[in-house]
Design a protein around this motif. Sequence first.
Motif, mmCIF file in Angstrom:
data_model
loop_
_atom_site.group_PDB
_atom_site.id
_atom_site.type_symbol
_atom_site.label_atom_id
_atom_site.label_comp_id
_atom_site.label_asym_id
_atom_site.label_seq_id
_atom_site.Cartn_x
_atom_site.Cartn_y
_atom_site.Cartn_z
ATOM 1 N N SER A 1 67.594 108.751 17.840
ATOM 2 C CA SER A 1 68.854 109.345 18.270
ATOM 3 C C SER A 1 68.766 110.840 18.011
ATOM 4 C CB SER A 1 70.046 108.757 17.501
ATOM 5 O OG SER A 1 70.065 109.255 16.171
ATOM 6 N N PRO A 2 69.628 111.644 18.649
ATOM 7 C CA PRO A 2 69.602 113.088 18.382
ATOM 8 C C PRO A 2 69.878 113.426 16.921
ATOM 9 C CG PRO A 2 70.809 112.618 20.400
ATOM 10 C CD PRO A 2 70.570 111.309 19.731
ATOM 11 N N GLY A 3 70.601 112.561 16.217
ATOM 12 C CA GLY A 3 70.954 112.839 14.832
ATOM 13 C C GLY A 3 70.142 112.060 13.820
ATOM 14 N N ARG A 4 68.982 111.543 14.235
ATOM 15 C CA ARG A 4 68.230 110.668 13.336
ATOM 16 C C ARG A 4 67.783 111.373 12.060
ATOM 17 N NH1 ARG A 4 62.793 107.163 14.639
ATOM 18 N NH2 ARG A 4 62.120 109.129 15.580
ATOM 19 N N VAL A 5 67.320 112.603 12.149
ATOM 20 C CA VAL A 5 66.853 113.294 10.945
ATOM 21 C C VAL A 5 67.992 113.442 9.940
ATOM 22 C CG1 VAL A 5 65.908 115.431 10.016
ATOM 23 C CG2 VAL A 5 65.006 114.504 12.142
ATOM 24 N N HIS B 1 59.874 115.939 9.806
ATOM 25 C CA HIS B 1 60.995 116.577 9.108
ATOM 26 C C HIS B 1 61.526 115.673 7.991
ATOM 27 C CE1 HIS B 1 61.322 120.168 11.548
ATOM 28 N NE2 HIS B 1 61.262 119.438 12.644
ATOM 29 N N THR B 2 61.544 114.372 8.246
ATOM 30 C CA THR B 2 61.986 113.441 7.208
ATOM 31 C C THR B 2 61.009 113.434 6.041
ATOM 32 O OG1 THR B 2 63.075 112.039 8.868
ATOM 33 C CG2 THR B 2 62.598 111.047 6.720
ATOM 34 N N GLU B 3 59.726 113.390 6.348
ATOM 35 C CA GLU B 3 58.713 113.443 5.284
ATOM 36 C C GLU B 3 58.889 114.694 4.428
ATOM 37 O OE1 GLU B 3 54.767 113.225 6.739
ATOM 38 O OE2 GLU B 3 54.941 111.192 7.513
ATOM 39 N N GLN B 4 59.084 115.825 5.083
ATOM 40 C CA GLN B 4 59.223 117.078 4.337
ATOM 41 C C GLN B 4 60.435 117.036 3.413
ATOM 42 O OE1 GLN B 4 56.001 117.986 5.014
ATOM 43 N NE2 GLN B 4 56.858 119.996 4.592
ATOM 44 N N TYR B 5 61.510 116.442 3.886
ATOM 45 C CA TYR B 5 62.713 116.368 3.054
ATOM 46 C C TYR B 5 62.461 115.474 1.842
ATOM 47 C CZ TYR B 5 67.569 116.350 1.669
ATOM 48 O OH TYR B 5 68.727 116.517 0.953
ATOM 49 N N ILE B 6 61.802 114.346 2.062
ATOM 50 C CA ILE B 6 61.511 113.440 0.955
ATOM 51 C C ILE B 6 60.618 114.123 -0.070
ATOM 52 C CG2 ILE B 6 60.325 111.299 0.322
ATOM 53 C CD1 ILE B 6 61.267 110.145 3.034
ATOM 54 N N ARG B 7 59.634 114.882 0.399
ATOM 55 C CA ARG B 7 58.738 115.609 -0.514
ATOM 56 C C ARG B 7 59.528 116.542 -1.437
ATOM 57 N NH1 ARG B 7 53.236 115.539 1.238
ATOM 58 N NH2 ARG B 7 52.994 114.868 3.409
ATOM 59 N N GLY B 8 60.608 117.095 -0.927
ATOM 60 C CA GLY B 8 61.365 118.072 -1.689
ATOM 61 C C GLY B 8 62.350 117.491 -2.682
ATOM 62 N N THR B 9 62.491 116.162 -2.713
ATOM 63 C CA THR B 9 63.469 115.549 -3.614
ATOM 64 C C THR B 9 62.951 115.383 -5.039
ATOM 65 O OG1 THR B 9 62.700 113.309 -3.085
ATOM 66 C CG2 THR B 9 64.489 114.232 -1.720
ATOM 67 N N GLY B 10 61.640 115.394 -5.195
ATOM 68 C CA GLY B 10 61.074 115.111 -6.504
ATOM 69 C C GLY B 10 60.825 113.636 -6.751
ATOM 70 N N LEU B 11 61.230 112.767 -5.817
ATOM 71 C CA LEU B 11 60.970 111.338 -5.946
ATOM 72 C C LEU B 11 59.493 111.058 -5.691
ATOM 73 C CD1 LEU B 11 63.943 109.710 -3.980
ATOM 74 C CD2 LEU B 11 63.787 110.125 -6.438
ATOM 75 N N ALA B 12 58.995 109.970 -6.260
ATOM 76 C CA ALA B 12 57.677 109.478 -5.864
ATOM 77 C C ALA B 12 57.805 108.959 -4.431
ATOM 78 C CB ALA B 12 57.234 108.360 -6.796
ATOM 79 N N TYR B 13 56.748 109.106 -3.660
ATOM 80 C CA TYR B 13 56.830 108.690 -2.249
ATOM 81 C C TYR B 13 55.458 108.249 -1.746
ATOM 82 C CZ TYR B 13 54.644 113.177 -1.256
ATOM 83 O OH TYR B 13 53.768 114.229 -1.234
#
Length: 288
Positions: A77-81, A121-133
Amino acid sequence: MTPVIAVTGASGAIGGRVARRLAEKGMATRLVGRDPGRLPELVGAVKAPGAAFGDGGAMRAALDGAEGMLMVSAHESPGRVQEHITAVDAAVAAGVRRIVYVSFLGAAPDAAFTFARDHWHTEQYIRGTGLAYTFLRDSLYLSGLAAMAGPDGVIRGPAGDGRVSGVAHDDIADVATAVLMEEGHDGLAYDVTGPVALTLADVAAELSRVTGREITYLPETREEAFASRAGYGAEEWEVTGWVSSYEAIAAGEMATVADTVPRLTGHPAQSFAAYLAAHPRAYRHLMP
């Protein structure tokens, strides 16, 4: 106490398979979906209250008590990210420590396949949370390859002579289950593919073999591809996604063949021929 794993999309093709595998292995799970009534009944599983990725409050409540999370990407969807970002923020707020995200092969900010950009873009956001991924970058589904052929027996698209390493849902689920249950996968991105990369002419040949009718591949230009899909009544962003998936094949972005499935699961990745033999419904639309 056994760590609880939240499984999003637990009524879907990937999440449902992973949830069943985790239950069979005695893992405690929290099943997350929009409609709790569609979630499977599994031993050791708790059905979370209904939650959509875009509803931060509902997602936080649904993820409460989970240590790990399988995040199956939302429908295009256009708003998926933004939906993904909201879900990730909810996971952080709920105390989730680790996310295994179902991404896409060749995820990049300038990927030819427009939907693959969402995954980057989703991967990059997850990387920035500090969570293990851990990121599972899946190729196109083998079921999707079968669906490329229209009822007229023609696969149309601007894929040129490019190749695609299609992968089975079952193999993706086996990889995800292994990653969720084992240590040593944090901070890694795995390409999850089938055993070979096929041209769309190869796909057509396999479909011809199992259906007993001639299935062909007709290369299109970008303009022809948009024109041939104009009658579907879909929005421009969606048609662009469809067309650009073929363009990504032409660009070589889906040709990677990785050993992730055999290395992490102990069994070979399923071939397109084996998939068709096991799933005749996948090509039912091509039968007389």
